[in-house]
Design a protein around this motif. Structure first.
Motif, PDB file in Angstrom:
ATOM      1  N   PRO A  72       9.951  -1.017 -31.678  1.00  0.00           N
ATOM      2  CA  PRO A  72       9.084  -1.770 -30.777  1.00  0.00           C
ATOM      3  C   PRO A  72       7.853  -2.357 -31.457  1.00  0.00           C
ATOM      4  CG  PRO A  72       9.293   0.537 -30.086  1.00  0.00           C
ATOM      5  CD  PRO A  72      10.021   0.403 -31.358  1.00  0.00           C
ATOM      6  N   ARG A  73       7.411  -3.477 -30.915  1.00  0.00           N
ATOM      7  CA  ARG A  73       6.172  -4.115 -31.390  1.00  0.00           C
ATOM      8  C   ARG A  73       5.118  -4.090 -30.309  1.00  0.00           C
ATOM      9  NH1 ARG A  73       7.865  -9.348 -34.567  1.00  0.00           N
ATOM     10  NH2 ARG A  73       9.555  -8.486 -35.778  1.00  0.00           N
ATOM     11  N   ILE A  74       5.539  -3.674 -29.129  1.00  0.00           N
ATOM     12  CA  ILE A  74       4.602  -3.663 -27.995  1.00  0.00           C
ATOM     13  C   ILE A  74       4.366  -2.210 -27.605  1.00  0.00           C
ATOM     14  CG2 ILE A  74       4.244  -4.368 -25.590  1.00  0.00           C
ATOM     15  CD1 ILE A  74       6.311  -6.606 -26.096  1.00  0.00           C
ATOM     16  N   GLU A  75       3.105  -1.880 -27.353  1.00  0.00           N
ATOM     17  CA  GLU A  75       2.782  -0.525 -26.904  1.00  0.00           C
ATOM     18  C   GLU A  75       2.333  -0.616 -25.442  1.00  0.00           C
ATOM     19  OE1 GLU A  75      -0.531   2.910 -27.842  1.00  0.00           O
ATOM     20  OE2 GLU A  75      -0.585   1.009 -28.946  1.00  0.00           O
ATOM     21  N   THR A  76       2.970   0.183 -24.576  1.00  0.00           N
ATOM     22  CA  THR A  76       2.542   0.182 -23.168  1.00  0.00           C
ATOM     23  C   THR A  76       1.290   1.037 -23.063  1.00  0.00           C
ATOM     24  OG1 THR A  76       4.801  -0.066 -22.431  1.00  0.00           O
ATOM     25  CG2 THR A  76       3.235   0.731 -20.784  1.00  0.00           C
ATOM     26  N   LEU A  77       0.213   0.454 -22.609  1.00  0.00           N
ATOM     27  CA  LEU A  77      -1.049   1.193 -22.533  1.00  0.00           C
ATOM     28  C   LEU A  77      -1.136   2.003 -21.246  1.00  0.00           C
ATOM     29  CD1 LEU A  77      -3.511  -1.519 -23.875  1.00  0.00           C
ATOM     30  CD2 LEU A  77      -2.373   0.326 -25.130  1.00  0.00           C
ATOM     31  N   LYS A  78      -0.618   1.430 -20.161  1.00  0.00           N
ATOM     32  CA  LYS A  78      -0.816   2.091 -18.874  1.00  0.00           C
ATOM     33  C   LYS A  78       0.152   1.529 -17.837  1.00  0.00           C
ATOM     34  CE  LYS A  78      -4.597   2.295 -15.654  1.00  0.00           C
ATOM     35  NZ  LYS A  78      -5.931   1.917 -15.355  1.00  0.00           N
ATOM     36  N   VAL A  79       0.699   2.399 -17.013  1.00  0.00           N
ATOM     37  CA  VAL A  79       1.494   1.957 -15.865  1.00  0.00           C
ATOM     38  C   VAL A  79       0.874   2.597 -14.632  1.00  0.00           C
ATOM     39  CG1 VAL A  79       3.749   2.077 -14.718  1.00  0.00           C
ATOM     40  CG2 VAL A  79       3.632   1.676 -17.178  1.00  0.00           C
ATOM     41  N   SER A  80       0.350   1.779 -13.723  1.00  0.00           N
ATOM     42  CA  SER A  80      -0.327   2.373 -12.562  1.00  0.00           C
ATOM     43  C   SER A  80       0.199   1.764 -11.267  1.00  0.00           C
ATOM     44  CB  SER A  80      -1.839   2.168 -12.661  1.00  0.00           C
ATOM     45  OG  SER A  80      -2.112   0.831 -12.987  1.00  0.00           O
ATOM     46  N   PRO A  81       0.161   2.531 -10.182  1.00  0.00           N
ATOM     47  CA  PRO A  81       0.647   2.006  -8.899  1.00  0.00           C
ATOM     48  C   PRO A  81      -0.324   0.970  -8.344  1.00  0.00           C
ATOM     49  CG  PRO A  81      -0.270   4.194  -8.606  1.00  0.00           C
ATOM     50  CD  PRO A  81      -0.346   3.893 -10.069  1.00  0.00           C
ATOM     51  N   PRO A  82       0.166   0.077  -7.461  1.00  0.00           N
ATOM     52  CA  PRO A  82      -0.764  -0.890  -6.856  1.00  0.00           C
ATOM     53  C   PRO A  82      -1.768  -0.152  -5.981  1.00  0.00           C
ATOM     54  CG  PRO A  82       1.421  -1.040  -5.848  1.00  0.00           C
ATOM     55  CD  PRO A  82       1.534  -0.068  -6.966  1.00  0.00           C
ATOM     56  N   PRO A  83      -2.978  -0.726  -5.761  1.00  0.00           N
ATOM     57  CA  PRO A  83      -3.962  -0.033  -4.926  1.00  0.00           C
ATOM     58  C   PRO A  83      -3.411   0.189  -3.519  1.00  0.00           C
ATOM     59  CG  PRO A  83      -4.674  -2.275  -5.473  1.00  0.00           C
ATOM     60  CD  PRO A  83      -3.423  -2.031  -6.222  1.00  0.00           C
ATOM     61  N   GLU A  84      -3.746   1.346  -2.929  1.00  0.00           N
ATOM     62  CA  GLU A  84      -3.240   1.646  -1.581  1.00  0.00           C
ATOM     63  C   GLU A  84      -3.881   0.702  -0.583  1.00  0.00           C
ATOM     64  OE1 GLU A  84      -2.408   5.260  -0.145  1.00  0.00           O
ATOM     65  OE2 GLU A  84      -1.307   5.774  -1.993  1.00  0.00           O
ATOM     66  N   ARG A  85      -3.119   0.262   0.401  1.00  0.00           N
ATOM     67  CA  ARG A  85      -3.686  -0.622   1.438  1.00  0.00           C
ATOM     68  C   ARG A  85      -4.538   0.195   2.386  1.00  0.00           C
ATOM     69  NH1 ARG A  85       0.464  -4.682   4.255  1.00  0.00           N
ATOM     70  NH2 ARG A  85      -1.259  -4.855   5.710  1.00  0.00           N
ATOM     71  N   ALA A  86      -5.716  -0.341   2.715  1.00  0.00           N
ATOM     72  CA  ALA A  86      -6.571   0.366   3.679  1.00  0.00           C
ATOM     73  C   ALA A  86      -5.931   0.278   5.062  1.00  0.00           C
ATOM     74  CB  ALA A  86      -7.950  -0.297   3.696  1.00  0.00           C
ATOM     75  N   ALA A  87      -6.206   1.274   5.911  1.00  0.00           N
ATOM     76  CA  ALA A  87      -5.635   1.277   7.257  1.00  0.00           C
ATOM     77  C   ALA A  87      -6.174   0.087   8.046  1.00  0.00           C
ATOM     78  CB  ALA A  87      -6.002   2.574   7.952  1.00  0.00           C
ATOM     79  N   GLY A  88      -5.381  -0.451   8.976  1.00  0.00           N
ATOM     80  CA  GLY A  88      -5.812  -1.569   9.803  1.00  0.00           C
ATOM     81  C   GLY A  88      -6.711  -1.108  10.946  1.00  0.00           C
ATOM     82  N   VAL A  89      -7.405  -2.037  11.595  1.00  0.00           N
ATOM     83  CA  VAL A  89      -8.209  -1.680  12.777  1.00  0.00           C
ATOM     84  C   VAL A  89      -7.781  -2.582  13.938  1.00  0.00           C
ATOM     85  CG1 VAL A  89     -10.330  -0.818  11.658  1.00  0.00           C
ATOM     86  CG2 VAL A  89     -10.040  -3.268  12.014  1.00  0.00           C
ATOM     87  N   ILE A  90      -7.890  -2.034  15.150  1.00  0.00           N
ATOM     88  CA  ILE A  90      -7.574  -2.846  16.336  1.00  0.00           C
ATOM     89  C   ILE A  90      -8.892  -3.387  16.875  1.00  0.00           C
ATOM     90  CG2 ILE A  90      -6.653  -2.791  18.693  1.00  0.00           C
ATOM     91  CD1 ILE A  90      -4.691  -0.624  17.690  1.00  0.00           C
ATOM     92  N   VAL A  91      -8.977  -4.701  17.016  1.00  0.00           N
ATOM     93  CA  VAL A  91     -10.226  -5.289  17.531  1.00  0.00           C
ATOM     94  C   VAL A  91     -10.099  -5.489  19.046  1.00  0.00           C
ATOM     95  CG1 VAL A  91     -10.930  -6.414  15.391  1.00  0.00           C
ATOM     96  CG2 VAL A  91      -9.378  -7.609  16.932  1.00  0.00           C
ATOM     97  N   GLU A  92     -11.262  -5.514  19.703  1.00  0.00           N
ATOM     98  CA  GLU A  92     -11.273  -5.597  21.170  1.00  0.00           C
ATOM     99  C   GLU A  92     -11.167  -7.040  21.663  1.00  0.00           C
ATOM    100  OE1 GLU A  92     -11.469  -3.032  23.264  1.00  0.00           O
ATOM    101  OE2 GLU A  92     -11.501  -1.560  21.640  1.00  0.00           O
ATOM    102  N   SER A  93     -11.649  -7.992  20.834  1.00  0.00           N
ATOM    103  CA  SER A  93     -11.696  -9.373  21.330  1.00  0.00           C
ATOM    104  C   SER A  93     -11.577 -10.351  20.171  1.00  0.00           C
ATOM    105  CB  SER A  93     -13.046  -9.612  22.020  1.00  0.00           C
ATOM    106  OG  SER A  93     -14.065  -9.517  21.043  1.00  0.00           O
TER     107      SER A  93
END
Ligand code: AMP
Length: 250
Positions: A213-234
């Motif tokens: 190999p000529r390429i070194e993998t530096l890091k494999v990380s998961p995508p950022p977690e999605r924040a929970a949604g909110v229900i709006v009143e109007s």
């Protein structure tokens, strides 16, 4: 006509891949592996060429650990005539794979090499192009249809907003897109027959190729977690949040 089909062993597309906790790579422990889906399409196309008597022999080749025999046997069950494993424990990157495939092509002298357009693990989309270049062969990438006549192959390619058809001199390199065909399932009798088909093993040393190999993998990380949604009143509250919190409207 002889067709060579390089196939890659990858994590099955149904599996949700997770990163290892130390972020050094994907966690492959006890994960279901399969033939890369685009390579399955390549095998199917080669087998159809054989069934229409355009091709006489289909050879599947894989580069990787001894475990790749499993995917090569599947290719044999799908209709390939014989298989070659280039066995290595190294994690071979596209240029290394292309160099090894070039050596296999020089040994086997196929008229056509059909690869997948990309492997779904690394999403490189490089090997077919590099192989064509190393061999000085014409290439037809992202094929959605192929037609062979005499010593030429017409490749219809999926491009942005339409289709492009190119004519290549054989021998040539073709890479498959999703719509080229719908691969068959291997039948039980064919799975049994595949166990008796020839599977030869070679090593990078025997092929005289340095695939380190000529390429070194530096890091494999998961995508950022999605924040929970909110229900709006109007609607007013929604507009206020889009303006002041998300800042996506002014
Ligand atoms: P990539 O350039 O890695 O996205 O892979 C494109 C295609 O190259 C795959 O669909 C395979 O046909 C071929 N290929 C890549 N890696 C290997 C491998 N280790 N063994 C055999 N074929 C491979």
């Amino acid at each position: 006509m002889k067709v060579l089909v390089p196939i890659k062993r990858v994590v099955d597309y149904n599996v949700k891949v997770r990163a290892k906790s130390d972020e050094t790579g994907p966690d492959l422990a006890n994960v279901k592996m399969a033939i890369n889906p685009f390579c399955e399409i390549a095998v199917e196309e080669a087998v159809r060429l054989k069934e229409s008597e355009t091709a006489q022999e289909v050879i599947a080749v894989s580069i990787g650990s001894n475990a790749c025999q499993e995917q090569l046997r599947t290719a044999l069950a799908l209709g390939a005539d014989r298989a070659i494993l280039v066995e290595t424990e190294l994690e071979v990157e596209p240029l290394g794979v292309a160099k090894l495939l070039k050596a296999v092509v020089e040994k086997e002298q196929p008229d056509l090499i059909i690869l997948g357009k990309q492997a779904i693990d690394d999403d490189s989309n490089q090997t077919g192009q590099m192989l064509a270049s190393l061999l000085s062969y014409a290439q037809g990438t992202f094929a959605s249809e192929i037609k062979i006549e005499d010593d030429k192959i017409d490749v219809t390619r999926e491009v942005d907003g339409g289709l492009q058809t190119v004519s290549l001199n054989l021998p040539a390199v073709v890479t498959t897109d999703l719509r080229l065909n719908e691969p068959r399932y291997a039948s039980l009798p064919n799975i049994m027959k595949a166990k008796k088909k020839p599977l030869d093993t070679l090593t990078p040393e025997e092929l005289n190729v340095d695939a380190s190999p000529r390429i070194e993998t530096l890091k494999v990380s998961p995508p950022p977690e999605r924040a929970a949604g909110v229900i709006v009143e109007s609607v007013d509250e929604l507009v206020e949040k889009l303006k002041n919190e998300a800042k996506v409207i002014t």
